[in-house]
Design a protein around this motif. Structure first.
Motif, PDB file in Angstrom:
ATOM      1  N   VAL A  16      -5.027 -14.171  31.682  1.00  0.00           N
ATOM      2  CA  VAL A  16      -6.181 -15.059  31.835  1.00  0.00           C
ATOM      3  C   VAL A  16      -6.791 -14.813  33.208  1.00  0.00           C
ATOM      4  O   VAL A  16      -6.077 -14.534  34.183  1.00  0.00           O
ATOM      5  CB  VAL A  16      -5.764 -16.537  31.675  1.00  0.00           C
ATOM      6  N   VAL A  17      -8.106 -14.892  33.271  1.00  0.00           N
ATOM      7  CA  VAL A  17      -8.814 -14.764  34.540  1.00  0.00           C
ATOM      8  C   VAL A  17      -9.055 -16.158  35.093  1.00  0.00           C
ATOM      9  O   VAL A  17      -9.588 -17.038  34.396  1.00  0.00           O
ATOM     10  CB  VAL A  17     -10.155 -14.030  34.366  1.00  0.00           C
ATOM     11  N   GLY A  18      -8.651 -16.355  36.336  1.00  0.00           N
ATOM     12  CA  GLY A  18      -8.902 -17.602  37.025  1.00  0.00           C
ATOM     13  C   GLY A  18      -9.925 -17.402  38.116  1.00  0.00           C
ATOM     14  O   GLY A  18     -10.070 -16.279  38.646  1.00  0.00           O
ATOM     15  N   GLU A  19     -10.630 -18.465  38.458  1.00  0.00           N
ATOM     16  CA  GLU A  19     -11.658 -18.370  39.490  1.00  0.00           C
ATOM     17  C   GLU A  19     -11.197 -19.122  40.734  1.00  0.00           C
ATOM     18  O   GLU A  19     -11.113 -20.347  40.737  1.00  0.00           O
ATOM     19  CB  GLU A  19     -12.981 -18.936  38.984  1.00  0.00           C
ATOM     20  N   SER A  20     -10.913 -18.380  41.809  1.00  0.00           N
ATOM     21  CA  SER A  20     -10.491 -18.983  43.070  1.00  0.00           C
ATOM     22  C   SER A  20     -11.667 -18.981  44.041  1.00  0.00           C
ATOM     23  O   SER A  20     -12.739 -18.436  43.755  1.00  0.00           O
ATOM     24  CB  SER A  20      -9.329 -18.192  43.667  1.00  0.00           C
ATOM     25  N   LYS A  21     -11.464 -19.567  45.188  1.00  0.00           N
ATOM     26  CA  LYS A  21     -12.536 -19.606  46.188  1.00  0.00           C
ATOM     27  C   LYS A  21     -12.882 -18.215  46.698  1.00  0.00           C
ATOM     28  O   LYS A  21     -13.995 -17.985  47.210  1.00  0.00           O
ATOM     29  CB  LYS A  21     -12.127 -20.504  47.354  1.00  0.00           C
ATOM     30  N   ASP A  22     -11.952 -17.275  46.527  1.00  0.00           N
ATOM     31  CA  ASP A  22     -12.186 -15.909  46.998  1.00  0.00           C
ATOM     32  C   ASP A  22     -12.711 -14.984  45.908  1.00  0.00           C
ATOM     33  O   ASP A  22     -13.005 -13.818  46.179  1.00  0.00           O
ATOM     34  CB  ASP A  22     -10.882 -15.322  47.565  1.00  0.00           C
ATOM     35  N   LYS A  30     -19.513 -16.290  23.354  1.00  0.00           N
ATOM     36  CA  LYS A  30     -18.553 -15.560  24.176  1.00  0.00           C
ATOM     37  C   LYS A  30     -19.268 -14.872  25.332  1.00  0.00           C
ATOM     38  O   LYS A  30     -20.213 -14.107  25.112  1.00  0.00           O
ATOM     39  CB  LYS A  30     -17.813 -14.531  23.328  1.00  0.00           C
ATOM     40  N   PRO A  31     -18.834 -15.121  26.552  1.00  0.00           N
ATOM     41  CA  PRO A  31     -19.468 -14.461  27.708  1.00  0.00           C
ATOM     42  C   PRO A  31     -19.024 -13.013  27.830  1.00  0.00           C
ATOM     43  O   PRO A  31     -18.048 -12.584  27.195  1.00  0.00           O
ATOM     44  CB  PRO A  31     -18.971 -15.297  28.888  1.00  0.00           C
ATOM     45  N   GLU A  32     -19.729 -12.255  28.653  1.00  0.00           N
ATOM     46  CA  GLU A  32     -19.331 -10.883  28.937  1.00  0.00           C
ATOM     47  C   GLU A  32     -17.999 -10.880  29.690  1.00  0.00           C
ATOM     48  O   GLU A  32     -17.723 -11.803  30.467  1.00  0.00           O
ATOM     49  CB  GLU A  32     -20.402 -10.184  29.773  1.00  0.00           C
ATOM     50  N   PRO A  33     -17.168  -9.866  29.456  1.00  0.00           N
ATOM     51  CA  PRO A  33     -15.884  -9.801  30.169  1.00  0.00           C
ATOM     52  C   PRO A  33     -16.083  -9.775  31.682  1.00  0.00           C
ATOM     53  O   PRO A  33     -17.007  -9.125  32.186  1.00  0.00           O
ATOM     54  CB  PRO A  33     -15.272  -8.489  29.672  1.00  0.00           C
ATOM     55  N   ILE A  34     -15.251 -10.486  32.374  1.00  0.00           N
ATOM     56  CA  ILE A  34     -15.294 -10.500  33.840  1.00  0.00           C
ATOM     57  C   ILE A  34     -14.584  -9.257  34.358  1.00  0.00           C
ATOM     58  O   ILE A  34     -13.427  -8.987  33.998  1.00  0.00           O
ATOM     59  CB  ILE A  34     -14.625 -11.778  34.387  1.00  0.00           C
ATOM     60  N   THR A  35     -15.273  -8.499  35.181  1.00  0.00           N
ATOM     61  CA  THR A  35     -14.698  -7.241  35.676  1.00  0.00           C
ATOM     62  C   THR A  35     -14.512  -7.199  37.188  1.00  0.00           C
ATOM     63  O   THR A  35     -13.762  -6.361  37.702  1.00  0.00           O
ATOM     64  CB  THR A  35     -15.587  -6.068  35.252  1.00  0.00           C
ATOM     65  N   ASP A  36     -15.185  -8.091  37.906  1.00  0.00           N
ATOM     66  CA  ASP A  36     -15.085  -8.056  39.367  1.00  0.00           C
ATOM     67  C   ASP A  36     -13.857  -8.838  39.832  1.00  0.00           C
ATOM     68  O   ASP A  36     -13.953  -9.916  40.423  1.00  0.00           O
ATOM     69  CB  ASP A  36     -16.355  -8.574  40.022  1.00  0.00           C
ATOM     70  N   ILE A  37     -12.705  -8.280  39.537  1.00  0.00           N
ATOM     71  CA  ILE A  37     -11.420  -8.910  39.855  1.00  0.00           C
ATOM     72  C   ILE A  37     -11.034  -8.582  41.297  1.00  0.00           C
ATOM     73  O   ILE A  37     -11.008  -7.409  41.694  1.00  0.00           O
ATOM     74  CB  ILE A  37     -10.329  -8.416  38.882  1.00  0.00           C
ATOM     75  N   VAL A  38     -10.711  -9.598  42.090  1.00  0.00           N
ATOM     76  CA  VAL A  38     -10.334  -9.372  43.489  1.00  0.00           C
ATOM     77  C   VAL A  38      -8.819  -9.327  43.678  1.00  0.00           C
ATOM     78  O   VAL A  38      -8.332  -8.890  44.721  1.00  0.00           O
ATOM     79  CB  VAL A  38     -10.929 -10.458  44.405  1.00  0.00           C
ATOM     80  N   GLU A  39      -8.085  -9.807  42.660  1.00  0.00           N
ATOM     81  CA  GLU A  39      -6.618  -9.821  42.772  1.00  0.00           C
ATOM     82  C   GLU A  39      -6.026  -9.822  41.367  1.00  0.00           C
ATOM     83  O   GLU A  39      -6.578 -10.419  40.450  1.00  0.00           O
ATOM     84  CB  GLU A  39      -6.156 -11.076  43.524  1.00  0.00           C
ATOM     85  N   THR A  40      -4.908  -9.125  41.214  1.00  0.00           N
ATOM     86  CA  THR A  40      -4.178  -9.138  39.949  1.00  0.00           C
ATOM     87  C   THR A  40      -2.756  -9.610  40.216  1.00  0.00           C
ATOM     88  O   THR A  40      -2.095  -9.123  41.136  1.00  0.00           O
ATOM     89  CB  THR A  40      -4.146  -7.748  39.297  1.00  0.00           C
ATOM     90  N   VAL A  90      -9.420 -13.900  39.845  1.00  0.00           N
ATOM     91  CA  VAL A  90      -8.046 -13.409  39.892  1.00  0.00           C
ATOM     92  C   VAL A  90      -7.555 -13.246  38.457  1.00  0.00           C
ATOM     93  O   VAL A  90      -7.695 -14.178  37.643  1.00  0.00           O
ATOM     94  CB  VAL A  90      -7.122 -14.380  40.654  1.00  0.00           C
ATOM     95  N   GLN A  91      -7.004 -12.076  38.144  1.00  0.00           N
ATOM     96  CA  GLN A  91      -6.456 -11.868  36.802  1.00  0.00           C
ATOM     97  C   GLN A  91      -4.959 -12.092  36.830  1.00  0.00           C
ATOM     98  O   GLN A  91      -4.232 -11.446  37.584  1.00  0.00           O
ATOM     99  CB  GLN A  91      -6.766 -10.453  36.299  1.00  0.00           C
ATOM    100  N   PHE A  92      -4.503 -13.032  35.998  1.00  0.00           N
ATOM    101  CA  PHE A  92      -3.086 -13.351  35.890  1.00  0.00           C
ATOM    102  C   PHE A  92      -2.577 -12.757  34.579  1.00  0.00           C
ATOM    103  O   PHE A  92      -2.907 -13.249  33.497  1.00  0.00           O
ATOM    104  CB  PHE A  92      -2.879 -14.861  35.911  1.00  0.00           C
ATOM    105  N   ASN A  93      -1.800 -11.698  34.671  1.00  0.00           N
ATOM    106  CA  ASN A  93      -1.242 -11.074  33.480  1.00  0.00           C
ATOM    107  C   ASN A  93       0.003 -11.825  33.034  1.00  0.00           C
ATOM    108  O   ASN A  93       0.804 -12.283  33.864  1.00  0.00           O
ATOM    109  CB  ASN A  93      -0.905  -9.613  33.758  1.00  0.00           C
ATOM    110  N   ALA A  94       0.188 -11.956  31.735  1.00  0.00           N
ATOM    111  CA  ALA A  94       1.311 -12.709  31.174  1.00  0.00           C
ATOM    112  C   ALA A  94       1.992 -11.859  30.103  1.00  0.00           C
ATOM    113  O   ALA A  94       1.414 -11.636  29.033  1.00  0.00           O
ATOM    114  CB  ALA A  94       0.823 -14.028  30.586  1.00  0.00           C
ATOM    115  N   THR A  95       3.183 -11.389  30.376  1.00  0.00           N
ATOM    116  CA  THR A  95       3.878 -10.527  29.413  1.00  0.00           C
ATOM    117  C   THR A  95       4.362 -11.300  28.194  1.00  0.00           C
ATOM    118  O   THR A  95       4.531 -10.729  27.115  1.00  0.00           O
ATOM    119  CB  THR A  95       5.074  -9.835  30.072  1.00  0.00           C
TER     120      THR A  95
END
Length: 534
Positions: A240-246, A59-69, A249-254
């Motif tokens: 889920v965290v997605g990786e975009s070119k920028d 398991k990798p470390e949690p990704i925290t450098d989120i540029v967009e939610t 991005v964290q996509f929250n899902a209720t």
């Protein structure tokens, strides 16, 4: 056979660049697919570039450098045929839906969809299939490893799924017809459950479904692979965290995250751990997006992986270099087969799905069909009475593409593929003796399949059994909810298609219950979204 790492992928695309180009309309304007998507294909693959002590399970470390939610109700990770069905069903149910895709197009392969007792089968006059018969057969073929209730749900819901796709998109389905001649158990579909569409292959159907989902408001994010799940303090998956070119991005899902990332056949280490009998074989899945991303993310949050070894799907093809994917019109009939050394190596009267197992042990994972100029007559009178004649134009195209050679002598054909001519000539001479005697004393092939090789010109057809996909994954319940190691539900997390386990269990994909690779993908895709929204 040695598990050669450099051999692991040497692939040709299942869908050519032209087919991939037709998917352009599926991407939003700000995420337009790039031209030449098939350029993403790899011709070989080394083990994952990670420290020697690391594992895909770590398991990798949690990704925290989120540029967009981004907020949503349902997030689907993967835009294959199952993922687009999830997206469509979710948005139809009123959920704010986002679908992430690793590459720049909707991507799926194949073309035949399995369903049992659909209205299309009934309209075609096909006899009703006994649900318990087909379920019992599937369980036996797969060594009784499938999860009974899970498999039963998929079979029971399969017809409604194809009907739902038709009603939602307007496309039509053409069901397979039961065979009237059943003498070729080497190429026999026990249950005629397949459905094709005039709309084209699975990739074309996925395009149509994705377009409908976007029309209804679903958002597709291309070039944005899902890389890490998000959980709250209770362990529920909340996004889920997605990786975009920028950036990330964290996509929250209720309501839920649906893992629809396909299989892991392009990850060497996962194959070595979970499906070792495919390591070293050719893999022609292209582009090589199928690296088990959903499997990994699930394991990292405690999901239970289906017990290894997993099932493989390996089909027979003639071309693996990606230049042209048109197969020879004759590639699996039980004519004489020889290996690279010119020697016969098996009873050629074997089930299509099993050919890979014996070819894998031959030099170069390749075999050659040897036939003479009477191939059409022999096919119809001996090997395949239901077969149509192979057109001269089709054989000529195979010759032009380089995987079929025509020669006035066997030696001439052998030279083209570096087969020892003396060995091939001796093998054919022995084979003709067996044909004349009407008994195969070497491998026990049925007498009707012993078609002599005597009349020039001769043909030699180079053939491979490359791997399509692996078929094993995260364990789920009948609602497609992912289960933990202690069989508890991981709330908010679903897995579908080849990201999920529990449906197969043999060495090879069950071709006798026709077309349930795609049939399962679309059915589980619909059901996962339905249950997530509910």
């Amino acid at each position: 056979m040695e598990m050669n790492r450099r051999q692991f992928l040497a692939g040709a695309a299942v869908a050519g660049a032209a087919a991939l180009g037709t998917m352009a309309g599926c991407a939003p304007q700000d995420s337009a697919p790039k031209e030449g998507a098939s350029d993403n294909a790899k011709t070989s693959q080394e083990p994952a570039s990670q420290p020697a002590a690391a594992s895909w399970k770590d398991k990798p470390e949690p990704i925290t450098d989120i540029v967009e939610t981004v907020e949503a109700d349902v997030v689907v990770v993967g835009a294959g045929i199952g993922g687009v069905c999830s997206a469509l069903k979710a948005v139809q149910s009123g959920a704010k839906t986002i679908c992430l895709q690793k590459g720049d197009i909707v991507l799926t392969h194949g073309g035949n969809f399995g369903a049992i007792n659909s209205r299309f089968q009934k309209e075609a006059g096909n006899p009703e299939i006994d649900m318990m018969d087909i379920l019992a057969h599937h369980l036996k073929y797969n060594n009784y490893r499938p999860q009974y209730d899970y498999a039963k749900v998929i079979f029971n819901e399969s017809a409604e799924t194809l009907e739902w796709i038709a009603d939602s998109t307007g496309l039509t389905w053409n069901p397979s017809k039961p065979r009237t001649i059943n003498t070729m158990d080497w190429d026999n579909t026990t249950f005629p459950t397949g459905h094709t569409s005039d709309a084209g292959k699975a990739i074309d159907i996925a395009q149509i479904i994705a377009d409908k989902a976007m029309e209804l408001g679903a958002e597709f994010r291309f070039n944005t692979p899902g890389v890490q799940l998000v959980q709250d303090e209770s362990g529920r998956v909340t996004g889920v965290v997605g990786e975009s070119k920028d950036g990330y991005v964290q996509f929250n899902a209720t309501k839920g995250v649906i893992l629809a990332t396909g299989d892991y056949a392009s990850d060497y280490d996962m194959c070595a751990d979970l499906c070792p009998w495919v390591v070293g074989t050719h893999n022609y899945y292209n582009p090589n997006y199928n690296t088990g991303d959903g499997h990994k993310m699930g394991v990292w949050v405690g999901a239970k992986m289906e017990t290894a070894p997993h099932t493989k799907m390996a089909h027979i093809h003639n071309c693996i270099d990606g230049t042209d994917l048109t197969d020879s019109p004759i590639k699996s009939d039980p004519f004489l087969w020889v290996n690279q050394e010119g020697n016969r190596f098996a009873n050629e009267h074997m089930e299509y799905a099993m050919v890979c197992n014996t070819v894998r042990e031959q030099p170069g994972d390749v075999f050659y069909l040897v036939i003479d100029s009477n191939y059409n007559e022999q096919r119809k009178s001996r090997l395949n009475p239901a077969a149509s004649d192979v057109a001269d134009e089709a054989m000529q195209k195979a010759i032009e593409l380089g995987y079929t050679v025509k020669g006035d002598t066997l030696a001439e054909c052998a030279k083209a593929f570096d087969i020892p001519a003396d060995a091939l000539e001796a093998t054919v001479a022995r084979y003709n003796e067996l044909a004349a005697a009407g008994k195969d004393e070497d491998f026990g092939k049925p007498a009707q399949d012993l078609a002599p090789i005597e009349a020039a010109p001769f043909y030699v057809i180079r053939t491979y059994t490359p791997m399509d996909v692996t078929m094993g994954g995260l364990m789920v319940n009948e609602k497609m909810q992912v289960l933990s190691e202690d069989d508890a539900v991981i709330e908010g997390l679903y897995a579908i298609g080849n990201t999920a386990g529990g449906f197969y269990g043999g060495i090879d994909y069950d071709l006798e219950v026709d077309a349930f690779s795609l049939g399962r993908a679309v059915t589980t895709g619909r059901l996962a979204a339905q249950y997530a929204v509910e």
